[in-house]
Design a protein around this motif. Structure first.
Motif, PDB file in Angstrom:
ATOM      1  N   PHE A 198       0.865  -1.187   0.000  1.00  0.00           N
ATOM      2  CA  PHE A 198       0.000   0.000   0.000  1.00  0.00           C
ATOM      3  C   PHE A 198       0.894   1.227   0.000  1.00  0.00           C
ATOM      4  CE2 PHE A 198       0.678  -1.520   4.298  1.00  0.00           C
ATOM      5  CZ  PHE A 198       1.063  -0.385   5.007  1.00  0.00           C
ATOM      6  N   PRO A 199       0.390   2.352  -0.456  1.00  0.00           N
ATOM      7  CA  PRO A 199       1.207   3.577  -0.486  1.00  0.00           C
ATOM      8  C   PRO A 199       1.634   3.987   0.915  1.00  0.00           C
ATOM      9  CG  PRO A 199      -0.747   3.818  -1.845  1.00  0.00           C
ATOM     10  CD  PRO A 199      -0.927   2.559  -1.062  1.00  0.00           C
ATOM     11  N   GLY A 200       2.784   4.642   0.981  1.00  0.00           N
ATOM     12  CA  GLY A 200       3.264   5.124   2.262  1.00  0.00           C
ATOM     13  C   GLY A 200       2.316   6.148   2.859  1.00  0.00           C
ATOM     14  N   ARG A 201       2.301   6.223   4.193  1.00  0.00           N
ATOM     15  CA  ARG A 201       1.378   7.115   4.878  1.00  0.00           C
ATOM     16  C   ARG A 201       2.009   7.633   6.158  1.00  0.00           C
ATOM     17  NH1 ARG A 201      -3.409   2.905   5.927  1.00  0.00           N
ATOM     18  NH2 ARG A 201      -3.072   2.714   3.675  1.00  0.00           N
ATOM     19  N   THR A 202       1.418   8.671   6.710  1.00  0.00           N
ATOM     20  CA  THR A 202       1.890   9.275   7.952  1.00  0.00           C
ATOM     21  C   THR A 202       0.734   9.406   8.928  1.00  0.00           C
ATOM     22  OG1 THR A 202       1.491  11.510   7.106  1.00  0.00           O
ATOM     23  CG2 THR A 202       3.685  10.570   6.756  1.00  0.00           C
ATOM     24  N   SER A 203       1.097   9.646  10.196  1.00  0.00           N
ATOM     25  CA  SER A 203       0.113   9.914  11.270  1.00  0.00           C
ATOM     26  C   SER A 203      -0.912   8.798  11.395  1.00  0.00           C
ATOM     27  CB  SER A 203      -0.583  11.261  11.031  1.00  0.00           C
ATOM     28  OG  SER A 203       0.348  12.311  10.979  1.00  0.00           O
ATOM     29  N   SER A 204      -0.482   7.550  11.218  1.00  0.00           N
ATOM     30  CA  SER A 204      -1.365   6.406  11.432  1.00  0.00           C
ATOM     31  C   SER A 204      -1.419   6.072  12.920  1.00  0.00           C
ATOM     32  CB  SER A 204      -0.879   5.195  10.632  1.00  0.00           C
ATOM     33  OG  SER A 204      -0.890   5.474   9.247  1.00  0.00           O
ATOM     34  N   SER A 205      -2.263   5.115  13.278  1.00  0.00           N
ATOM     35  CA  SER A 205      -2.387   4.648  14.661  1.00  0.00           C
ATOM     36  C   SER A 205      -2.090   3.160  14.676  1.00  0.00           C
ATOM     37  CB  SER A 205      -3.787   4.915  15.209  1.00  0.00           C
ATOM     38  OG  SER A 205      -4.102   6.289  15.118  1.00  0.00           O
ATOM     39  N   ALA A 206      -1.296   2.710  15.659  1.00  0.00           N
ATOM     40  CA  ALA A 206      -0.890   1.309  15.714  1.00  0.00           C
ATOM     41  C   ALA A 206      -0.958   0.813  17.149  1.00  0.00           C
ATOM     42  CB  ALA A 206       0.512   1.129  15.150  1.00  0.00           C
ATOM     43  N   ILE A 207      -1.187  -0.500  17.288  1.00  0.00           N
ATOM     44  CA  ILE A 207      -1.245  -1.144  18.594  1.00  0.00           C
ATOM     45  C   ILE A 207      -0.925  -2.618  18.415  1.00  0.00           C
ATOM     46  CG2 ILE A 207      -3.701  -1.777  18.524  1.00  0.00           C
ATOM     47  CD1 ILE A 207      -3.880  -0.879  21.465  1.00  0.00           C
ATOM     48  N   LEU A 208      -0.404  -3.245  19.457  1.00  0.00           N
ATOM     49  CA  LEU A 208      -0.048  -4.663  19.397  1.00  0.00           C
ATOM     50  C   LEU A 208      -1.284  -5.506  19.669  1.00  0.00           C
ATOM     51  CD1 LEU A 208       2.398  -6.591  19.046  1.00  0.00           C
ATOM     52  CD2 LEU A 208       2.606  -6.610  21.541  1.00  0.00           C
ATOM     53  N   ALA A 209      -1.484  -6.535  18.831  1.00  0.00           N
ATOM     54  CA  ALA A 209      -2.643  -7.407  18.977  1.00  0.00           C
ATOM     55  C   ALA A 209      -2.496  -8.288  20.210  1.00  0.00           C
ATOM     56  CB  ALA A 209      -2.810  -8.258  17.726  1.00  0.00           C
ATOM     57  N   PRO A 210      -3.567  -8.903  20.677  1.00  0.00           N
ATOM     58  CA  PRO A 210      -3.475  -9.764  21.864  1.00  0.00           C
ATOM     59  C   PRO A 210      -2.542 -10.958  21.704  1.00  0.00           C
ATOM     60  CG  PRO A 210      -5.757  -9.157  21.452  1.00  0.00           C
ATOM     61  CD  PRO A 210      -4.978  -8.682  20.275  1.00  0.00           C
ATOM     62  N   ASP A 211      -2.244 -11.382  20.460  1.00  0.00           N
ATOM     63  CA  ASP A 211      -1.332 -12.506  20.288  1.00  0.00           C
ATOM     64  C   ASP A 211       0.120 -12.124  20.502  1.00  0.00           C
ATOM     65  OD1 ASP A 211      -0.789 -10.982  18.084  1.00  0.00           O
ATOM     66  OD2 ASP A 211      -1.286 -12.531  16.606  1.00  0.00           O
ATOM     67  N   GLN A 212       0.381 -10.827  20.757  1.00  0.00           N
ATOM     68  CA  GLN A 212       1.710 -10.316  21.076  1.00  0.00           C
ATOM     69  C   GLN A 212       2.724 -10.457  19.944  1.00  0.00           C
ATOM     70  OE1 GLN A 212       2.365  -8.692  24.195  1.00  0.00           O
ATOM     71  NE2 GLN A 212       0.137  -8.827  24.105  1.00  0.00           N
ATOM     72  N   LYS A 213       2.238 -10.636  18.721  1.00  0.00           N
ATOM     73  CA  LYS A 213       3.157 -10.709  17.585  1.00  0.00           C
ATOM     74  C   LYS A 213       2.640  -9.947  16.360  1.00  0.00           C
ATOM     75  CE  LYS A 213       1.389 -14.959  15.481  1.00  0.00           C
ATOM     76  NZ  LYS A 213       1.731 -16.297  14.944  1.00  0.00           N
ATOM     77  N   THR A 214       1.372  -9.545  16.369  1.00  0.00           N
ATOM     78  CA  THR A 214       0.766  -8.868  15.225  1.00  0.00           C
ATOM     79  C   THR A 214       0.558  -7.390  15.569  1.00  0.00           C
ATOM     80  OG1 THR A 214      -0.365 -10.904  14.566  1.00  0.00           O
ATOM     81  CG2 THR A 214      -1.162  -8.838  13.624  1.00  0.00           C
ATOM     82  N   ILE A 215       0.959  -6.527  14.654  1.00  0.00           N
ATOM     83  CA  ILE A 215       0.761  -5.086  14.810  1.00  0.00           C
ATOM     84  C   ILE A 215      -0.467  -4.683  14.014  1.00  0.00           C
ATOM     85  CG2 ILE A 215       1.750  -2.805  14.396  1.00  0.00           C
ATOM     86  CD1 ILE A 215       4.512  -4.049  14.715  1.00  0.00           C
TER      87      ILE A 215
END
Length: 871
Positions: A258-275
């Motif tokens: 996907f095209p590059g982007r800025t000011s996104s929001s991220a969090i770690l999933a409950p499986d502790q390996k997926t963003i």
């Protein structure tokens, strides 16, 4: 019967006790939530906290709020709260927070803040949840710490070693792009610089810590130096920092691109390996910028991007959104910015399992069941308990129906026999059977047509369209609308002179002073936002009482025909004046600001006021809204209407005395003006003139009516039935109707016995045979036998006296009259007269005689028994 009652009660109890609990996101919260973007976000337990951010009112804020789910009578409800601060925290935006579970505290690393100076340094604050006096305490860095400059669009991430790593950003003073990597020890307040050589700059990115000690940086803007041109970090790459080995690597990523982007929001999933990555801003050219609302997953075990399908309606595209977990199955995404629009909506992503499968977006007004909250897969099929209840209920209903039929079998059989011989098959004497057959076929065909017509009309009633009728009546006095006037761009501070501050004067063309109806609005309670954002906003509200109005009479009679509002302020300011017109009784400003200049009762509901606040803060209220340019004269014509809406009540489908919802409405015609030197000649502080007058001196009522109602359908159905009956009479002739109705025919008990008693007492006084039911002569052919006897006697004894011959002649005439009367009654009974009441009288007399004979027999038997006893 008691057993059947018990079964029904058990089934009802089963369904009542197996209703799943649910919760919804209440829409009434929307009016209390500020539109925000760039708020620092963290999760504590099952609560998501946000601090600061930009709002429509200010570029910086210190709003400290929380979002959580609470149990309320078996339901899960959304709870929005303002977190207690003993003293207000620092104003900021685009800051970042780190929650420390060991000390139950949160660290705030400041981003943008007001009055930033060139030599300012990075500020860190701490808030402790477990202390009575909750306030933000600024942290003093250790003596040997580095003192970094102020910056924005950087990240602060808590690693598994308990330290916080700050990376990238943009320096405030020089606008340089930063590649600096700092590490902060919350135990010692030591801040160290561990930047590596040839390290790329990065800003507006996301940072996620993994349990293995890695920190993954994805998306954002990067460059090879602090002054070089920025470019988006491609989705095929991630910058990974190993906190254990203190080393950076560039990780290649596969999967979807996907095209590059800025000011996104991220969090770690409950499986502790997926963003989990949400939203962001694509493109660096303002003309080509686009905002995203897609949900992407980065599996750090295989380093591949993927996207999972989701149900429901995803959030609107945005960047700088807040993200966090409400519990193990619900992820919340709130606030953010869509180009120039700030958002205040709250969206929940419901998922199952640690790998976040079966994704469902839940927004306001949508309920979800408690079984879904615990992770069960939602299904539209009926559960085993529901199916069992339906089966048991069906069996019980069948048993009750069979028992009822068996109990009433005699009455049912009698009813069916009577229906067959009195309604279905009723041939008349003297007519061939095929005539009655044709009539039966015709009646069946007409019945089908009536059923089809009834079904169509019923569908038409249920789906009836609504027509609006306009009713106009002349009036000499017309009420004035409420007017909100907002000055956008003028300063109203105490340092500004009174003449340069925004103010206005209200009067009519007859000189009536209406300043008593104008109230300055308190902008600390609610300040509308306009897309132009020219500066400070100050508003005034004109709201007149019911007795005040504009009249069509001039020359000193009445208040005047035109309302004239003169607007004043600093004419050197580049600003705009926004006016909003409301019909009397539908002005949310009167309710929200508690305006007392009007006595008109407001008809707005709390939900309507909340919707108005949301629209007013997002500049999405466009009904009767006009902007006035300075140094112009504008005019506006209006018409107040009483729109009588049909309510959703089922009573309105009947068509008799419908229930209306009276809603005042306003139609306006606006003519903008042009820049005129006439305004400047009125004074250097005179900005514009607004002239308001009614289009017509008349009261207008918009009345809604259903095109089809039950009464209108019954009228049409009655007309069709009349036509069918008339056509049947034309084909098969007239058949008389019974003089009895339902009450006489189908009554039971004492009511039925009273009818029978009155029939016998009134019409059996002479104890004669019943016309149209009993034969006039003896039913065994008495007339034939007697007449032949008389004829034989006449032949044998032809020599009789004149008196005897006259007697014989009279008896023969009497028998012929009886025969003619019997023939007349038979014809009347068959073609002209309905004999139901005569038959009922006959049955009643027979039943009474049968009762008398039974009593006589009983007396005779008792007398005989007495004689035998004496013998």
């Amino acid at each position: 019967m008691n057993f059947l009652k018990f079964c029904l009660f058990s089934i009802l109890l089963y369904f009542i006790t197996h209703v799943n609990g649910s919760y919804i996101i209440p829409s009434e919260l929307i009016g209390d939530i500020d539109n925000r973007a760039g708020a620092a976000t963290f999760s504590r337990g099952n609560t998501v906290y946000t601090y600061g951010g930009a709002t429509y009112k200010e570029e910086f804020s210190n709003i400290f709020s929380s979002i959580s789910l609470v149990n309320d009578e078996g339901k899960q409800n959304m709870l929005y709260e303002i977190v207690y601060q003993q003293t207000p925290g620092p104003l900021c935006a685009r800051s970042t927070t780190v929650y420390l579970p060991e000390s139950d505290s949160v660290l705030l690393f400041i981003g943008r803040y007001p009055d930033n100076q060139k030599n300012d340094t990075l500020k860190v604050f701490k808030y402790k949840f477990n202390e009575p006096g909750r306030f933000w305490d600024e942290i003093i860095l250790a003596n040997n710490s580095v003192i970094p400059s102020t910056r924005r669009d950087y990240t602060a991430t808590l690693a598994t070693n308990g330290k916080i790593y700050l990376y990238g950003g943009i320096e405030y003073a020089t606008n340089d792009k930063l590649n600096q990597l700092l590490v902060f020890d919350p135990l010692t307040n030591q801040l160290s610089d561990i930047t590596k050589s040839h390290q790329s700059t990065l800003n507006s990115h996301t940072a996620t810590a993994l349990p293995n000690g890695l920190i993954v940086f994805v998306t954002g803007s990067t460059s090879v130096s602090t002054r070089s041109i920025l470019s988006a970090l491609p989705s095929e790459e991630a910058i990974v920092y190993d906190t254990i080995n203190d080393a950076f690597t560039i990780q290649k990523i596969g999967g979807i691109s996907f095209p590059g982007r800025t000011s996104s929001s991220a969090i770690l999933a409950p499986d502790q390996k997926t963003i989990v990555l949400f939203g962001g801003l694509q493109g660096y050219d303002m003309a080509k910028e686009s905002v995203c609302n897609d949900l992407l997953f980065l599996d750090t075990s295989t380093w591949t991007w993927s996207a999972s399908p989701s149900r429901g309606f995803p959030p609107a595209p945005r960047n700088q959104a807040s993200i966090g977990y409400l519990n193990s199955n619900n992820l919340v995404i709130a606030y953010g910015q869509s180009i120039t629009t700030l958002r205040n909506d709250i969206n929940i992503l419901q998922f199952n399992g640690q790998s976040m499968t079966t994704l469902t977006w839940l927004r306001e007004f949508q309920a979800i069941t408690s079984s879904q909250l615990t992770g069960a897969r939602p299904s539209n099929s009926l559960g085993a308990g529901s199916i069992s209840g339906i089966v048991i209920g069906s069996i019980v209903v069948c048993i009750i129906l069979i028992a009822f039929i068996w109990k009433t079998r005699r009455y049912t059989r009698s009813f069916l026999v009577n229906a067959y011989y009195n309604i279905i098959w009723t041939p008349r004497l003297g007519e061939p059977v095929w005539v009655e057959g044709c009539r039966l076929v015709f009646r069946f065909f007409i019945l089908l047509l009536l059923l089809f017509f009834f079904s169509y009309t019923l569908w038409e009633v249920l789906n009836s369209s609504i027509a609006t009728i306009t009713i106009s009546s002349s009036e000499s006095t017309i009420q004035t609308p409420d007017i909100r006037i907002c000055f956008d761009g003028w300063t109203n501070s105490s340092e500004t002179s009174a003449n340069n501050r925004p103010h206005l004067i209200c009067s009519t063309d007859e000189g009536y002073d209406c300043m008593e109806f104008i109230t300055p609005l308190n902008m600390t309670l609610h300040q509308p936002a306009f897309s132009d954002r020219l500066g400070e906003v100050d508003c005034f509200l004109y709201a007149a009482p019911k007795w005040f109005g504009l009249t069509d009479k001039t020359g000193g009679y009445g208040n005047g025909t035109t309302l004239i509002i003169s607007l004043y302020g600093n004419n050197t300011v580049t600003g705009a004046i926004h006016t909003t017109f409301y019909p009397p009784g539908m002005d949310p400003n009167v309710v929200y600001y508690n305006i007392t200049t009007t006595d008109i009762r407001q008809l707005l509901t709390p939900s309507q006021i909340d919707s108005w606040i949301v629209a007013d803060l997002d500049d999405r209220y466009a009904v009767n809204v006009y902007s006035i340019s300075p140094k112009t004269v504008v005019t506006l014509g209006y018409q107040i209407q009483d729109h009588q809406y049909l309510t959703n009540s089922g009573w309105n489908t009947i068509g008799f005395l419908p229930i209306y919802n009276h809603t005042p409405e306003l139609t306006t015609n606006f003519r903008p003006g042009v820049v005129s030197s006439f305004i400047q000649s009125r004074g250097s502080y005179h900005l514009s003139n607004l002239k308001v007058f009614p289009n017509n001196y008349a009261t207008v009522t918009l009345l809604e009516e259903r095109r089809s109602t039950i009464l209108s359908v019954l009228g049409s159905l009655g007309g069709v039935i009349s036509l069918a009956v008339a056509f049947q009479m034309w084909l098969f002739g007239f058949r008389p109707n019974s003089p009895w109705g339902i009450i006489q025919r189908w009554s039971i008990g004492p009511i039925r016995r009273s009818f029978e008693h009155n029939l016998v007492s009134r019409f059996d006084s002479r104890h004669t045979s019943i016309p149209l039911v009993d034969s006039v002569y003896h039913p065994k052919g008495a007339f034939d036998s007697d007449s032949s006897q008389y004829l034989n006697e006449a032949k044998l004894n032809f020599e009789r006296s004149s008196e005897e011959e006259e007697m014989i002649d009279q008896r023969q005439r009497l028998l012929r009259v009886e025969e003619r009367m019997q023939l007349t009654e038979t014809l009347l009974n068959a073609y002209y007269v309905n004999s139901e009441i005569f038959q009922k009288l006959s049955e009643s007399i027979k039943q009474r005689k049968l009762g008398d004979s039974d009593d006589t027999l009983a007396v005779n038997e008792s007398e005989q028994n007495l004689i035998h006893e004496r013998l």
